[in-house]
Design a protein around this motif. Structure first.
Motif, PDB file in Angstrom:
ATOM      1  N   VAL A  80       0.838  -1.199   0.000  1.00 30.52           N
ATOM      2  CA  VAL A  80       0.000   0.000   0.000  1.00 30.52           C
ATOM      3  C   VAL A  80       0.874   1.251   0.000  1.00 30.52           C
ATOM      4  N   ALA A  81       1.874   1.276   0.882  1.00 31.48           N
ATOM      5  CA  ALA A  81       2.732   2.463   1.002  1.00 31.48           C
ATOM      6  C   ALA A  81       3.536   2.699  -0.273  1.00 31.48           C
ATOM      7  N   ILE A  82       4.204   1.672  -0.751  1.00 30.23           N
ATOM      8  CA  ILE A  82       5.046   1.819  -1.937  1.00 30.23           C
ATOM      9  C   ILE A  82       4.197   2.079  -3.178  1.00 30.23           C
ATOM     10  N   GLY A  83       2.997   1.503  -3.201  1.00 25.55           N
ATOM     11  CA  GLY A  83       2.126   1.652  -4.360  1.00 25.55           C
ATOM     12  C   GLY A  83       1.594   3.052  -4.567  1.00 25.55           C
ATOM     13  N   THR A  84       1.593   3.885  -3.514  1.00 24.22           N
ATOM     14  CA  THR A  84       1.098   5.260  -3.684  1.00 24.22           C
ATOM     15  C   THR A  84       2.106   6.139  -4.414  1.00 24.22           C
ATOM     16  N   ILE A  85       3.392   5.796  -4.335  1.00 22.92           N
ATOM     17  CA  ILE A  85       4.441   6.710  -4.812  1.00 22.92           C
ATOM     18  C   ILE A  85       4.334   7.025  -6.305  1.00 22.92           C
ATOM     19  N   PRO A  86       4.132   6.023  -7.174  1.00 23.44           N
ATOM     20  CA  PRO A  86       4.047   6.355  -8.605  1.00 23.44           C
ATOM     21  C   PRO A  86       2.809   7.161  -8.984  1.00 23.44           C
ATOM     22  N   GLU A  87       1.816   7.225  -8.084  1.00 23.59           N
ATOM     23  CA  GLU A  87       0.541   7.859  -8.413  1.00 23.59           C
ATOM     24  C   GLU A  87       0.516   9.360  -8.131  1.00 23.59           C
ATOM     25  N   VAL A  88       1.549   9.901  -7.465  1.00 18.74           N
ATOM     26  CA  VAL A  88       1.449  11.261  -6.938  1.00 18.74           C
ATOM     27  C   VAL A  88       2.382  12.222  -7.672  1.00 18.74           C
ATOM     28  N   ASP A  89       2.139  13.512  -7.427  1.00 21.05           N
ATOM     29  CA  ASP A  89       2.965  14.566  -8.017  1.00 21.05           C
ATOM     30  C   ASP A  89       4.197  14.860  -7.168  1.00 21.05           C
ATOM     31  N   VAL A  90       4.030  14.746  -5.841  1.00 23.19           N
ATOM     32  CA  VAL A  90       5.114  15.055  -4.909  1.00 23.19           C
ATOM     33  C   VAL A  90       5.132  13.998  -3.810  1.00 23.19           C
ATOM     34  N   VAL A  91       6.329  13.600  -3.395  1.00 23.50           N
ATOM     35  CA  VAL A  91       6.500  12.675  -2.275  1.00 23.50           C
ATOM     36  C   VAL A  91       7.095  13.443  -1.097  1.00 23.50           C
ATOM     37  N   LEU A  92       6.496  13.268   0.077  1.00 27.68           N
ATOM     38  CA  LEU A  92       7.103  13.756   1.308  1.00 27.68           C
ATOM     39  C   LEU A  92       7.767  12.563   1.980  1.00 27.68           C
ATOM     40  N   PHE A  93       9.085  12.569   2.044  1.00 27.16           N
ATOM     41  CA  PHE A  93       9.822  11.519   2.726  1.00 27.16           C
ATOM     42  C   PHE A  93      10.082  12.013   4.140  1.00 27.16           C
ATOM     43  N   VAL A  94       9.389  11.415   5.114  1.00 29.79           N
ATOM     44  CA  VAL A  94       9.433  11.885   6.500  1.00 29.79           C
ATOM     45  C   VAL A  94      10.406  11.030   7.305  1.00 29.79           C
ATOM     46  N   VAL A  95      11.286  11.693   8.040  1.00 33.51           N
ATOM     47  CA  VAL A  95      12.229  11.007   8.918  1.00 33.51           C
ATOM     48  C   VAL A  95      12.111  11.594  10.322  1.00 33.51           C
ATOM     49  N   ASP A  96      12.656  10.872  11.292  1.00 31.39           N
ATOM     50  CA  ASP A  96      12.567  11.252  12.697  1.00 31.39           C
ATOM     51  C   ASP A  96      13.854  11.965  13.104  1.00 31.39           C
ATOM     52  N   GLY A  97      13.781  13.283  13.211  1.00 24.09           N
ATOM     53  CA  GLY A  97      14.962  14.065  13.554  1.00 24.09           C
ATOM     54  C   GLY A  97      15.469  13.841  14.965  1.00 24.09           C
ATOM     55  N   SER A  98      14.646  13.265  15.848  1.00 22.60           N
ATOM     56  CA  SER A  98      15.111  13.003  17.207  1.00 22.60           C
ATOM     57  C   SER A  98      16.103  11.842  17.249  1.00 22.60           C
TER      58      SER A  98
END
Length: 316
Positions: A80-98
């Motif tokens: 589900v997660a990986i499958g959304t990536i090709p469908e969108v205009d922009v990807v937000l890659f979120v990481v944990d800065g802590s």
């Protein structure tokens, strides 16, 4: 005077588990769409949230954390997660800065994003937990994920670099720098239609959202293996003449011992789950509700595709 074109598009929120993707979606929409807890893999389905502003609409897709799966449910969540990536205009890659430096999970997600070729913004979340003097070191450490040599200790032919559109430090929990991030996302959207009507913030049916509210309370109140072994299904949703809404929901676990934990001594745990969930459900529906919860055992349900489909874990 010519009118500015209407901008619209789709944006996927991806990352490893427990980096704050759902908190970020709720901050964007300024409403509770995705449930939150300190447990990894809280989000199991794609959650759609619609952000509207004058002249623009962004459709966000919050996704399960990409992780090493241990059962069929985990495999479904990754697809589900990986499958959304090709469908969108922009990807937000979120990481944990802590976490001062990226780990194996971050490197894996970065590789998935790099191979997609999509425009990507690196969002370094939880910066409220980072000392101001450490900010640059943390941002530089995660920025380096764009370099294939950093993602792979041994050279991997064909691995692509990521050219970040921007690197944005935020605190989704405290809503810090979220507006700047939204401005940046809208700037990346091209002229397009309004996909959803004004005022609509999600396409999820009421039953799904109610089930997620109940599961959130279980995540908050239980520990160890229990949270990951739980699924919730709303079987009845009826508006009564009195104006109240009857909600009948089943909580599924994998073992009798887990059932006992969910019910608690003399039903105390189940009552507390119901009391906490009722508040969120009443706020969403705008009505008083009568919530009835049942606890049932479905052995090893996370590895049974027929059960997964019946509980709504099916790919579109």
């Amino acid at each position: 005077m010519s009118q500015e074109p209407f901008r619209s598009g789709f944006c996927s929120i991806v990352g490893r588990p427990n980096v704050g993707k759902s908190t970020l979606l709720n901050a964007f929409i300024e409403a509770k769409l995705a449930i939150m807890s300190d447990k990894p893999q809280t989000t199991r389905n794609r959650i759609l949230g619609v952000y509207n502003r004058p002249g623009a609409q962004v459709v966000f897709l919050d996704t399960p954390g990409i992780h090493k799966p241990h059962h069929k449910l985990g495999e479904y969540m990754n697809r589900v997660a990986i499958g959304t990536i090709p469908e969108v205009d922009v990807v937000l890659f979120v990481v944990d800065g802590s976490v001062p430096e990226p780990g194996e999970g971050d490197r894996y997600v970065a590789e998935v994003v790099a191979n997609s070729g999509r425009k990507t913004i690196l969002v370094v979340n939880k910066m409220d937990k980072v000392k101001r003097g450490d900010w640059y070191a943390v941002l530089d450490a995660y920025k380096a994920l764009g370099d294939p040599a950093v993602r792979h200790p041994e050279p991997r032919p064909g691995s692509k670099p990521i050219e970040w559109l921007d690197i944005v430090p935020v605190s989704a929990l405290e809503h810090k720098n979220v507006d700047r991030l939204l401005d940046l996302i809208v700037e990346q959207m091209e002229e397009g239609p309004q996909y959803y009507p004004e005022g609509m913030v999600t396409d999820q049916p009421e039953r799904f959202v109610i089930a997620e509210f109940i599961r959130e309370k279980i995540l908050q109140l239980t520990r160890e293996e229990v949270p990951h072994s739980v699924a919730v299904e709303v079987e009845q949703l009826q508006r009564r003449e009195s104006g109240t809404v009857y909600v009948g929901a089943s909580i599924y676990v994998e073992r009798d011992s887990q059932k006992g934990i969910i019910i608690g001594k003399r039903g105390a745990m189940l009552r507390e789950i119901g009391a906490r969930a009722r508040q969120d459900i009443e706020e969403m529906l705008g009505s008083k509700i009568f919530l009835e919860l049942f606890v049932k055992v479905k052995e090893d349900w996370r590895n049974k595709e027929s059960v997964l489909r019946s509980l709504g874990y099916r790919e579109e």
